[in-house]
Design an enzyme around this catalytic site. Structure first.
Site, PDB file in Angstrom:
ATOM      1  N   ASP A 139      -1.041  -1.670   7.562  1.00 13.16           N
ATOM      2  CA  ASP A 139      -2.000  -2.773   7.745  1.00 13.16           C
ATOM      3  C   ASP A 139      -3.060  -2.456   8.800  1.00 13.16           C
ATOM      4  O   ASP A 139      -4.049  -3.181   8.921  1.00 13.16           O
ATOM      5  CB  ASP A 139      -1.259  -4.056   8.143  1.00 13.16           C
ATOM      6  CG  ASP A 139      -0.426  -4.610   6.988  1.00 13.16           C
ATOM      7  OD1 ASP A 139      -0.700  -4.244   5.829  1.00 13.16           O
ATOM      8  OD2 ASP A 139       0.491  -5.407   7.249  1.00 13.16           O
ATOM      9  N   ARG A 195      -8.426  -1.968  -0.341  1.00 15.55           N
ATOM     10  CA  ARG A 195      -8.896  -1.736   1.041  1.00 15.55           C
ATOM     11  C   ARG A 195      -9.563  -0.384   1.215  1.00 15.55           C
ATOM     12  O   ARG A 195     -10.359  -0.225   2.148  1.00 15.55           O
ATOM     13  CB  ARG A 195      -7.746  -1.916   2.043  1.00 15.55           C
ATOM     14  CG  ARG A 195      -7.462  -3.377   2.325  1.00 15.55           C
ATOM     15  CD  ARG A 195      -6.543  -3.582   3.524  1.00 15.55           C
ATOM     16  NE  ARG A 195      -6.358  -5.010   3.738  1.00 15.55           N
ATOM     17  CZ  ARG A 195      -5.275  -5.569   4.252  1.00 15.55           C
ATOM     18  NH1 ARG A 195      -4.255  -4.824   4.614  1.00 15.55           N
ATOM     19  NH2 ARG A 195      -5.207  -6.876   4.422  1.00 15.55           N
TER      20      ARG A 195
HETATM   21  C1  S3P Z   1       4.784  -6.795   4.719  1.00 17.70           C
HETATM   22  C2  S3P Z   1       4.861  -5.549   4.164  1.00 17.70           C
HETATM   23  C3  S3P Z   1       3.687  -4.720   3.878  1.00 17.70           C
HETATM   24  C4  S3P Z   1       2.456  -5.208   4.623  1.00 17.70           C
HETATM   25  C5  S3P Z   1       2.290  -6.705   4.528  1.00 17.70           C
HETATM   26  C6  S3P Z   1       3.504  -7.402   5.117  1.00 17.70           C
HETATM   27  C7  S3P Z   1       6.043  -7.547   4.950  1.00 17.70           C
HETATM   28  O1  S3P Z   1       3.429  -4.774   2.493  1.00 17.70           O
HETATM   29  O2  S3P Z   1       1.308  -4.567   4.127  1.00 17.70           O
HETATM   30  O3  S3P Z   1       1.134  -7.124   5.233  1.00 17.70           O
HETATM   31  O4  S3P Z   1       6.009  -8.538   5.704  1.00 17.70           O
HETATM   32  O5  S3P Z   1       7.057  -7.153   4.397  1.00 17.70           O
HETATM   33  P1  S3P Z   1       4.166  -3.798   1.441  1.00 17.70           P
HETATM   34  O6  S3P Z   1       5.591  -4.124   1.435  1.00 17.70           O
HETATM   35  O7  S3P Z   1       3.504  -4.121   0.136  1.00 17.70           O
HETATM   36  O8  S3P Z   1       3.875  -2.419   1.928  1.00 17.70           O
END
Ligand code: S3P
Length: 431
Positions: A315, A346
């Site tokens: 992120d 992104r």
């Molecule tokens: C998150 C996991 C990530 C992240 C998202 C929050 C989470 O996504 O990018 O902002 O809280 O488990 P991904 O699991 O798709 O990588």
């Protein structure tokens, strides 16, 4: 259209806190709502995404009171969740969608779920496929790959799942389904992704075993309520820390930030690029490491970012790209193809915005290449209604020669409602 003010001759200085961690806030509400007893969550993130998770449980008749950033949940165990009589709206929140699909699949009733325009375009098959393997019954568009979805929950059985993507949301969906499934459920990760679900399951007394890259849960009927303090979100802190790292004369301290190593890749990148980073104090709560971070400005150099660190800073890549425009030499980001399925694509959004502002940046299939150091000019950019792209543009505007205009800033409230005020509080105009 919003015009960001020119900020000549400033430095970043001060001591601040950022709002609670988004990932941990979601998980605290989920586990608090299925546990037995009263859970108090402090420093809960009052962003729109986390409120979608609160609303989801209110629709299942859980009593959740909110007083500022303190949340009180009267948990009566997951057997007492009631069938939602209206469709559940997940808004923009990928985490609510993926994690709740896992939990809802295990509950003995039907649910109808949908999201906003962006979420409706994001892949759900990554959780639907393993949940179907566990016996989940779903129906939705395009071979049940996208929202809106309908599901008939209940009667799941455990599986062993080798994760084909590095995604904490997928891992968490399977684990949450697993605690309501017959038998054992095991998830095997390729690279470590954020482990907040595992930490919190332990804090609520679930039966969970973690060995190397394998996590195994068993049916846990009796989760016990506990109180949670949510640390500051390192993903939000990263924007302010970057401002300090790129503006000469800056020194910033952010107190009480989550430092979980599965999330803290950004700090490693800052250090490798040459910023002065120190951790001033560390504590732990509910398995999560928390500390105060100090960053002082110093000259930065380009680096290569790839492999296992990517899920630990996924992120933060928008703000790392901005950082790289102010580092001497080339920064290469690889293995970050997951960025293409975030709130927006992104990779395209970062490259579009930063090139408009004068950066030398090119997209690749799975990342980008940035040549620094480049003075940024002003320009008119779009946020793509993505909170992290909007915040990246705001931080960029601190060092541009001309004004930055942006189509909207409202999306920032998804993860950091007080971002503009916090940023203004650390801008010193006295030099
Ligand atoms: C998150 C996991 C990530 C992240 C998202 C929050 C989470 O996504 O990018 O902002 O809280 O488990 P991904 O699991 O798709 O990588």
């Amino acid at each position: 259209m919003e015009t960001l003010p020119l900020q000549p001759s400033i430095r970043i200085s001060g001591v601040v806190e950022v709002p609670g961690d988004k990932s941990i806030s979601h998980r605290a509400v989920i586990l608090g709502s299925i546990a037995n007893g009263t859970t108090i969550i402090e420093n809960f993130l009052e962003g729109e995404d986390c409120m979608r998770t609160v609303d989801t449980f209110r629709k299942m008749s859980v009593n959740i009171e909110k007083c500022g950033s303190t949340i009180k949940i009267e948990g009566k165990g997951k057997d007492n969740l009631k069938e939602p009589i209206e469709p559940i709206y997940f808004g923009n929140s990928g985490t609510t969608a993926r994690l709740m699909l896992g939990l809802l699949a295990s509950l003995p009733f039907s649910s109808f779920v949908y999201g906003d325009q962006s979420l409706t375009k994001r892949p759900m098959d990554r959780v639907i496929i393993p949940l179907q393997e566990m016996g989940g019954d779903f129906i939705g568009r395009k071979k049940t790959s996208y929202l809106p979805l309908a599901l008939n929950g209940g009667n799941l059985h455990g599986i062993t799942y080798n994760m084909p993507v590095n995604s904490a949301q997928v891992k968490s969906a399977i684990l949450l389904a697993g605690i309501g499934a017959k038998g054992k459920t095991k998830v095997i990760e390729n690279y470590p992704t954020r482990n907040h679900t595992e930490n919190m399951l332990q804090a609520f007394g679930a039966t969970i075993k973690i060995t190397d890259n394998e996590i195994e849960v068993e049916n846990s009927d009796e989760l016990k309520a506990t109180n949670i303090y949510v640390p500051g979100d390192i993903s939000s802190a990263a924007f302010l820390l970057t401002a300090a790292a790129i503006i000469p004369g800056s020194r910033l301290v952010i107190n009480n930030v989550g430092l979980n190593s599965t999330r803290a890749g950004f700090l490693e990148v800052l250090e490798r690029m040459g910023a002065n980073v120190s951790i001033l104090r560390e504590t732990k709560n509910a398995g999560e490491l928390i500390g105060d971070i100090q960053v002082t400005h110093s000259p930065l150099k380009g680096i290569t970012i790839e492999g296992e660190i990517i899920p630990r800073l996924i992120d933060e890549i928008p703000i790392i790209a901005l950082l790289a425009t102010q580092a001497e030499g080339k920064t290469i980001i690889r293995n970050a193809e997951e960025l293409r399925v975030k709130e927006t694509d992104r990779i395209n959004a970062i490259v579009e915005v930063l090139s408009k502002l004068g950066a030398r940046i090119e997209a690749t299939d799975d990342g980008m290449v940035i040549e620094g150091k480049t003075p940024l000019i002003g320009g008119t950019v779009m946020s793509y209604h993505d909170h992290r792209i909007a915040m990246m543009a705001v931080i960029a505007s601190l060092i541009t020669k001309d004004n930055v205009n942006i189509d909207e800033l409202a999306s920032i409230s998804i993860s950091y409602p007080n971002f503009m005020d916090d940023l203004n509080s650390i801008i010193q105009k006295d030099i």
